[in-house]
Design an enzyme around this catalytic site. Structure first.
Site, PDB file in Angstrom:
ATOM      1  N   ASN A   1      42.243  73.534  25.784  1.00  0.00           N
ATOM      2  CA  ASN A   1      43.535  72.919  26.102  1.00  0.00           C
ATOM      3  C   ASN A   1      44.584  74.004  26.324  1.00  0.00           C
ATOM      4  O   ASN A   1      44.268  75.206  26.328  1.00  0.00           O
ATOM      5  CB  ASN A   1      43.954  71.933  24.997  1.00  0.00           C
ATOM      6  CG  ASN A   1      44.159  72.613  23.640  1.00  0.00           C
ATOM      7  OD1 ASN A   1      44.305  73.836  23.550  1.00  0.00           O
ATOM      8  ND2 ASN A   1      44.164  71.819  22.577  1.00  0.00           N
TER       9      ASN A   1
ATOM     10  N   ASP B   1      36.065  61.956  25.317  1.00  0.00           N
ATOM     11  CA  ASP B   1      36.976  62.813  24.556  1.00  0.00           C
ATOM     12  C   ASP B   1      38.286  63.042  25.314  1.00  0.00           C
ATOM     13  O   ASP B   1      39.363  63.098  24.707  1.00  0.00           O
ATOM     14  CB  ASP B   1      36.298  64.149  24.261  1.00  0.00           C
ATOM     15  CG  ASP B   1      37.150  65.061  23.403  1.00  0.00           C
ATOM     16  OD1 ASP B   1      37.351  64.747  22.210  1.00  0.00           O
ATOM     17  OD2 ASP B   1      37.632  66.082  23.922  1.00  0.00           O
TER      18      ASP B   1
END
Length: 342
Positions: free
Chosen positions: A23, A217
């Site tokens: 991320n 996810d």
């Protein structure tokens, strides 16, 4: 069991984590790790199922037991994924997987994940036919008996989950979100629509379990981020049940919604519905279900409080109470495990 035979039932793969695995703050996505876990599992189970004469087959993921994300993994670290076959029934294989991260600059290593996966082999001549699994040797009768208990327990839970997951979640369009109050289920609920292409599939034209889990996810992460408006990471995943295979050419709708929030975590229910476009007469069906748990973090990676979930309907209240029961049950299991290790 001899070393040669033991080696046939184990495998290790490793890969360095790249920027596209993580991320915006450098934490590797939970979906990336789940995909690596599944890759190791499918290799070892398919290899084992083809050690006997007869139909050649490929192993398909049927279930992933609860998986805890014990420590974060970061860009530049090397993921070491070890898989071992620990039980076989007539038509299924249990694979235990451990994931360790290695900082190649300092040499520091830590265990990040432990997972249990179940695979079912399908004949390459007829992908609807389940083939028989070669048995393995056990170190003791007790080890075999424990494996049998795990097999029966997951089989029962898979049947129960399949029966209660008939509901479809409609995709959520962005303009609708403007009418929703923040911190409600409707505000954070999210969907992702994906056309299954060749790169998503095995050589036999059905979707890799790891690809599906990565999409799940991603959706769960969007739900969590919309609720908290902070950096979020996957803390754990309850059992992921694969009810039906997804084939190339299907449009999959991956939908997630908040079911429960404590002060420190969020539980997000995720569904995968598949709609075959090139198979006339076959309608949309529920393919995969799971619960993901996320936590909220600040810029330094420290835990932040999770905003309370505002409930608007009796159905949301019911799901909240069910989620709370799962939360308390898992918390009790963690405490019991911690006491055993002391």
């Amino acid at each position: 069991m001899s070393e040669a035979k033991s080696a046939a039932f184990s495998i290790q793969i490793c890969r360095i984590m790249r920027p596209d695995d993580a991320n915006i703050v450098g934490n590797v996505h939970g979906g990336t790790i789940l995909k690596m876990i599944e890759e190791a599992g499918v290799i070892i189970s398919t290899r084992h199922c083809n050690t006997q004469p007869g139909d050649r087959c490929v192993a398909a993921l049927a279930r992933v037991e609860r998986t805890d994300f014990l420590h974060p993994m970061f860009i530049g670290e090397v993921a070491h994924v070890s898989a071992e076959i620990t039980y076989t029934s007539k038509h299924s294989v249990e694979v235990q997987v451990n994931v360790m991260s290695e900082n190649i600059l300092t040499g520091a290593k830590k265990v990040t994940n432990k997972a249990t996966l179940w695979y079912v082999p399908f004949s390459l001549q007829n992908m609807d036919k389940v083939t028989e699994v070669p048995p393995i040797e056990y170190a003791s009768p007790e080890q075999e008996e424990e494996g049998k208990k795990r097999y029966e327990a997951q089989k029962m839970e898979r049947l129960e989950t399949k029966e209660r997951n008939g509901e479809m979640i409609m995709p959520v369009l962005s303009p609708d979100r403007q009418t929703k109050e923040p911190y409600t289920v409707g505000f954070s609920q999210s969907s992702l629509i994906h056309l299954v292409g060749p790169s998503d599939c095995t050589l036999h034209s059905f979707v890799h379990g790891g690809v599906t889990m990565k999409l799940m996810d991603e959706v769960a992460g969007i739900v969590a981020a919309r609720h908290c408006k902070t950096n979020i990471v996957t803390a754990s995943v309850d059992a992921i049940n694969f009810h039906r295979k997804i084939k190339i050419g299907c449009v999959v709708t991956v939908s997630g919604r908040l079911t429960f929030a404590s002060n420190k975590s969020m539980e997000i229910e995720v569904f995968v519905d598949a709609n075959p476009l090139v198979q006339p007469g076959e309608g949309k069906y529920r393919a995969v279900t799971a619960f993901f748990t996320y936590i909220s973090l600040d810029k330094e990676g420290k835990s932040l409080p999770v905003p309370p979930l505002k409930l608007e309907t009796e159905e949301e209240q019911k799901r909240f109470e069910e989620g709370k029961a799962r939360y308390l049950q898992n918390k009790a299991k963690r405490l019991a495990e911690k006491e055993r290790q002391q």
